[in-house]
Design a protein around this motif. Structure first.
Motif, short mmCIF file in Angstrom:
data_model
loop_
_atom_site.label_atom_id
_atom_site.label_comp_id
_atom_site.label_asym_id
_atom_site.label_seq_id
_atom_site.Cartn_x
_atom_site.Cartn_y
_atom_site.Cartn_z
N ALA A 220 -7.98 11.37 -1.18
CA ALA A 220 -6.99 9.94 -1.08
C ALA A 220 -7.81 9.05 -2.19
O ALA A 220 -7.24 8.14 -2.68
CB ALA A 220 -7.38 9.25 0.32
N HIS A 221 -9.22 9.19 -2.37
CA HIS A 221 -9.90 8.54 -3.38
C HIS A 221 -9.23 9.00 -4.83
O HIS A 221 -9.04 7.98 -5.74
CB HIS A 221 -11.29 8.76 -3.47
CG HIS A 221 -12.09 7.99 -4.35
ND1 HIS A 221 -12.33 6.61 -4.69
CD2 HIS A 221 -12.60 8.63 -5.76
CE1 HIS A 221 -12.99 6.34 -5.51
NE2 HIS A 221 -13.17 7.42 -6.37
N LYS B 43 -5.68 7.24 -4.90
CA LYS B 43 -5.52 5.80 -4.89
C LYS B 43 -5.94 5.29 -6.58
O LYS B 43 -5.25 4.54 -6.69
CB LYS B 43 -6.65 5.26 -4.11
CG LYS B 43 -6.93 3.68 -4.10
CD LYS B 43 -8.15 3.40 -3.45
CE LYS B 43 -9.41 3.95 -4.14
NZ LYS B 43 -10.88 3.47 -3.71
N LYS C 15 -2.94 3.29 -8.39
CA LYS C 15 -3.27 2.08 -8.98
C LYS C 15 -3.11 1.91 -10.28
O LYS C 15 -2.44 0.95 -10.93
CB LYS C 15 -4.65 1.69 -8.50
CG LYS C 15 -5.17 0.24 -8.68
CD LYS C 15 -6.47 -0.15 -8.38
CE LYS C 15 -6.73 -1.58 -8.21
NZ LYS C 15 -7.89 -1.85 -7.81
N SER D 198 1.78 1.37 -3.21
CA SER D 198 1.18 1.87 -1.89
C SER D 198 -0.35 2.71 -2.17
O SER D 198 -0.76 3.17 -1.27
CB SER D 198 2.16 3.05 -1.11
OG SER D 198 2.40 3.87 -2.20
N TRP D 199 -0.81 2.20 -3.31
CA TRP D 199 -2.33 2.35 -3.34
C TRP D 199 -3.27 2.01 -2.29
O TRP D 199 -4.21 2.47 -1.84
CB TRP D 199 -2.91 2.02 -4.81
CG TRP D 199 -3.08 0.60 -5.01
CD1 TRP D 199 -2.05 -0.38 -5.54
CD2 TRP D 199 -4.23 -0.18 -4.72
NE1 TRP D 199 -2.70 -1.71 -5.53
CE2 TRP D 199 -3.99 -1.40 -4.84
CE3 TRP D 199 -5.40 0.12 -3.98
CZ2 TRP D 199 -5.07 -2.67 -5.00
CZ3 TRP D 199 -6.46 -0.91 -3.98
CH2 TRP D 199 -6.34 -2.07 -4.30
N GLU D 200 -2.75 0.75 -1.71
CA GLU D 200 -3.63 0.15 -0.77
C GLU D 200 -3.54 1.14 0.61
O GLU D 200 -4.59 0.96 1.26
CB GLU D 200 -3.09 -1.40 -0.34
CG GLU D 200 -3.31 -2.34 -1.47
CD GLU D 200 -2.78 -3.56 -1.24
OE1 GLU D 200 -2.18 -4.17 -0.34
OE2 GLU D 200 -2.87 -4.47 -2.29
N ASP D 201 -2.38 1.50 0.84
CA ASP D 201 -2.44 2.55 2.16
C ASP D 201 -3.46 3.72 1.93
O ASP D 201 -4.22 4.06 2.68
CB ASP D 201 -1.01 3.25 2.37
CG ASP D 201 0.21 2.22 2.85
OD1 ASP D 201 -0.37 1.46 3.54
OD2 ASP D 201 1.27 2.33 2.55
N LEU D 202 -3.54 4.13 0.51
CA LEU D 202 -4.55 5.30 0.24
C LEU D 202 -6.02 4.49 0.34
O LEU D 202 -6.84 5.38 0.91
CB LEU D 202 -4.27 5.97 -1.05
CG LEU D 202 -2.95 6.51 -1.42
CD1 LEU D 202 -2.51 6.81 -2.85
CD2 LEU D 202 -3.06 7.70 -0.67
N ARG D 203 -6.25 3.39 0.06
CA ARG D 203 -7.26 2.67 0.33
C ARG D 203 -7.92 2.81 1.86
O ARG D 203 -8.96 3.19 2.16
CB ARG D 203 -7.56 1.21 -0.19
CG ARG D 203 -9.04 0.68 -0.04
CD ARG D 203 -8.98 -0.64 -0.90
NE ARG D 203 -8.03 -1.42 0.04
CZ ARG D 203 -7.78 -2.92 -0.20
NH1 ARG D 203 -8.37 -3.36 -1.32
NH2 ARG D 203 -6.90 -3.50 0.30
N GLU E 116 -8.60 6.38 2.74
CA GLU E 116 -9.98 6.86 2.24
C GLU E 116 -10.97 6.12 3.37
O GLU E 116 -12.04 7.00 3.49
CB GLU E 116 -10.09 6.10 0.79
CG GLU E 116 -11.60 6.60 0.38
CD GLU E 116 -11.55 6.05 -1.19
OE1 GLU E 116 -12.67 6.21 -1.64
OE2 GLU E 116 -10.85 5.23 -1.56
N GLU F 297 -0.40 4.64 7.81
CA GLU F 297 -0.58 4.69 6.59
C GLU F 297 0.00 6.03 5.96
O GLU F 297 0.61 6.22 4.89
CB GLU F 297 -1.95 4.24 6.20
CG GLU F 297 -2.36 3.02 6.25
CD GLU F 297 -2.79 2.68 7.78
OE1 GLU F 297 -2.77 3.45 8.68
OE2 GLU F 297 -3.29 1.62 8.21
#
Length: 111
Positions: A56-57, A60, A64, A70-75, A78, A92
């Motif tokens: 996920a890191h 992300k 980004k 949807s990078w915020e879902d990955l945050r 993570e 998510e």
């Protein structure tokens, strides 16, 4: 062009508005992101928080940099994996799993 999935202008700015470099970044993403996404899904399915967090890191950062919203879902994924609470991120994960194929297809059309 910006759409509900990503903002291509963000990527263009990051590449200095160089169309060749922008296309190169898209091609690299299209080649690498599906592999990482499969790994993320597999780690999630077997309840492996360490694997989920690591992948996920990576994703992300890629999302980004590409201007993918949807990078915020990955945050969130993570962070939950860091706390070993994968049960809290099903929404998510479903969101990212639903959007990812659409992102790939849409980015292919940018080339």
């Amino acid at each position: 062009m910006s759409n509900e999935l990503y903002d291509i202008e963000q990527l263009k700015m990051a590449t200095g508005n160089d169309p060749d470099f922008t296309n190169h970044m898209i091609k690299v993403f299209l080649e690498e992101a599906p592999k990482l996404f499969d790994k993320l899904s597999n780690h999630f399915e077997v309840n492996d928080p360490k694997g989920v967090r690591f992948i996920a890191h990576q994703l992300k950062g890629n999302f980004k940099a590409m201007g993918i919203h949807s990078w915020e879902d990955l945050r969130a994924i993570e962070l939950a994996a860091k706390e070993e609470e994968l049960g809290k991120i099903e929404t998510e994960m479903e969101s990212v799993q639903e959007k990812f194929p659409k992102i790939i297809e849409s980015l292919k059309r940018e080339l």
